[in-house]
Design a protein around this motif. Sequence first.
Motif, mmCIF file in Angstrom:
data_model
loop_
_atom_site.group_PDB
_atom_site.id
_atom_site.type_symbol
_atom_site.label_atom_id
_atom_site.label_comp_id
_atom_site.label_asym_id
_atom_site.label_seq_id
_atom_site.Cartn_x
_atom_site.Cartn_y
_atom_site.Cartn_z
ATOM 1 N N ASP A 12 0.828 -1.198 0.000
ATOM 2 C CA ASP A 12 0.000 0.000 0.000
ATOM 3 C C ASP A 12 0.871 1.261 0.000
ATOM 4 N N HIS A 13 0.553 2.192 -0.877
ATOM 5 C CA HIS A 13 1.189 3.510 -0.892
ATOM 6 C C HIS A 13 0.092 4.500 -0.498
ATOM 7 N N ARG A 45 3.123 0.798 3.095
ATOM 8 C CA ARG A 45 2.709 -0.200 4.085
ATOM 9 C C ARG A 45 2.382 -1.529 3.425
ATOM 10 N N ARG A 46 2.418 -2.574 4.220
ATOM 11 C CA ARG A 46 1.990 -3.889 3.754
ATOM 12 C C ARG A 46 0.471 -3.914 3.677
ATOM 13 N N GLY A 47 -0.071 -4.573 2.650
ATOM 14 C CA GLY A 47 -1.516 -4.604 2.503
ATOM 15 C C GLY A 47 -1.992 -5.721 1.595
ATOM 16 N N TRP A 80 7.310 -11.169 7.779
ATOM 17 C CA TRP A 80 6.404 -10.409 8.653
ATOM 18 C C TRP A 80 5.118 -11.198 8.931
ATOM 19 N N LEU A 81 4.518 -11.729 7.880
ATOM 20 C CA LEU A 81 3.272 -12.470 8.043
ATOM 21 C C LEU A 81 3.472 -13.730 8.881
ATOM 22 N N LEU A 287 -8.491 1.747 12.412
ATOM 23 C CA LEU A 287 -8.863 3.130 12.118
ATOM 24 C C LEU A 287 -7.960 4.124 12.845
ATOM 25 N N ALA A 288 -7.471 3.744 14.004
ATOM 26 C CA ALA A 288 -6.646 4.640 14.826
ATOM 27 C C ALA A 288 -5.170 4.613 14.435
ATOM 28 N N THR A 289 -4.813 3.840 13.391
ATOM 29 C CA THR A 289 -3.423 3.764 12.946
ATOM 30 C C THR A 289 -3.339 4.055 11.451
ATOM 31 N N VAL A 290 -2.141 4.316 10.955
ATOM 32 C CA VAL A 290 -1.916 4.486 9.515
ATOM 33 C C VAL A 290 -1.329 3.195 8.982
ATOM 34 N N GLY A 291 -2.060 2.552 8.084
ATOM 35 C CA GLY A 291 -1.629 1.266 7.548
ATOM 36 C C GLY A 291 -2.508 0.147 8.073
ATOM 37 N N SER A 292 -2.800 -0.798 7.198
ATOM 38 C CA SER A 292 -3.762 -1.842 7.538
ATOM 39 C C SER A 292 -3.187 -2.955 8.405
ATOM 40 N N GLN A 293 -1.867 -2.971 8.614
ATOM 41 C CA GLN A 293 -1.260 -3.979 9.493
ATOM 42 C C GLN A 293 -0.330 -3.326 10.518
#
Length: 326
Positions: A12-13, A45-47, A80-81, A287-293
């Motif tokens: 993710d960019h 970010r990873r996504g 990471w995963l 929602l409270a962070t930037v990036g889905s992971q």
Amino acid sequence: MRIAVTGSIATDHLMAFPGRFVDQLLPDQLAHVSLSFLVDTLQVRRGGVAANIAFGLGSLGLDPLLVGAVGPDFAEYEVWLKEHGVDTGSVYVSCEHQTARFMCMTDQDTNQIAAFYAGAMAEAGHIDLRAVHDRAPLDLVLVSPNDPGAMVRHTEQARDLDIDFAADPSQQLARLTGEEVRSLVTGARWLFTNEYESALLRERAGWSHREVLDRVGTWVTTLGAQGVRIDRRGEPAVTVGAVPGVRAEDPTGVGDAFRSGFLAAVGWGLPLETAAQLGCAMSALVLATVGSQAYEVRPEAVLATVRTVYGERAAGLLGAKPGWAA
């Protein structure tokens, strides 16, 4: 419950635009839009939907199988995963294409403009779900956004193998034909959409709300800040409110986190309402962070949120699960 999560794996960019997209759109010029937005930040970010959901399931203590296609640039992401409980043994590595890219810009109202480059995802149809099932017998297959041909193939294979499946066409509804939508949905134990997608799905399939419910076990519709609605044929709808007061840093991946929480609770045998409550608590983390992971699942913190928002009974049901303390 052993869950295979099929779908996209991507990088993710994520960009933040300090203004409002609607202020840049001129009603009399919409036939020839040419816009460039100066953004304040860029986060890489990873996504990818499947990877996001698998990450959430793994963080909750399940052992999900990730099923998708990536490029030779996947090595660091794979580590990471694995560190977060995801089985990557069924991930297909392309020799020709890089891992997919998701490029998304969010304005101050959390509206988004995005583009997605499929890359290696275009080869996801090469993955044989039978081989995945032979390696690790499956209880549920989640078919999330992916190459359309792969989505149809994996749904058909789940039916042939008599494995329960969940349909999550979401972002790919714009690309799918009516025949493909009907094929992906019919017989699903679970159907996931957001409110807009629910209308688009009905339009694409040519079905009414009741006709969709005639073909699926349970239809779960996320409603953004209003929470989630659960529909089942012949039963009253169940609505669960979202976690209030969350400062929205970035909405990317919120729906994926909901699915991971919901399916984890279902796998633990908890009631649907409790599953939706855990899903909403997971959504709040993202929602409270930037990036889905970029979030961390700490059971005591999640339980505190559930207790505060949904009450002692919900927290007690979740707290009874291994690794959680009420």
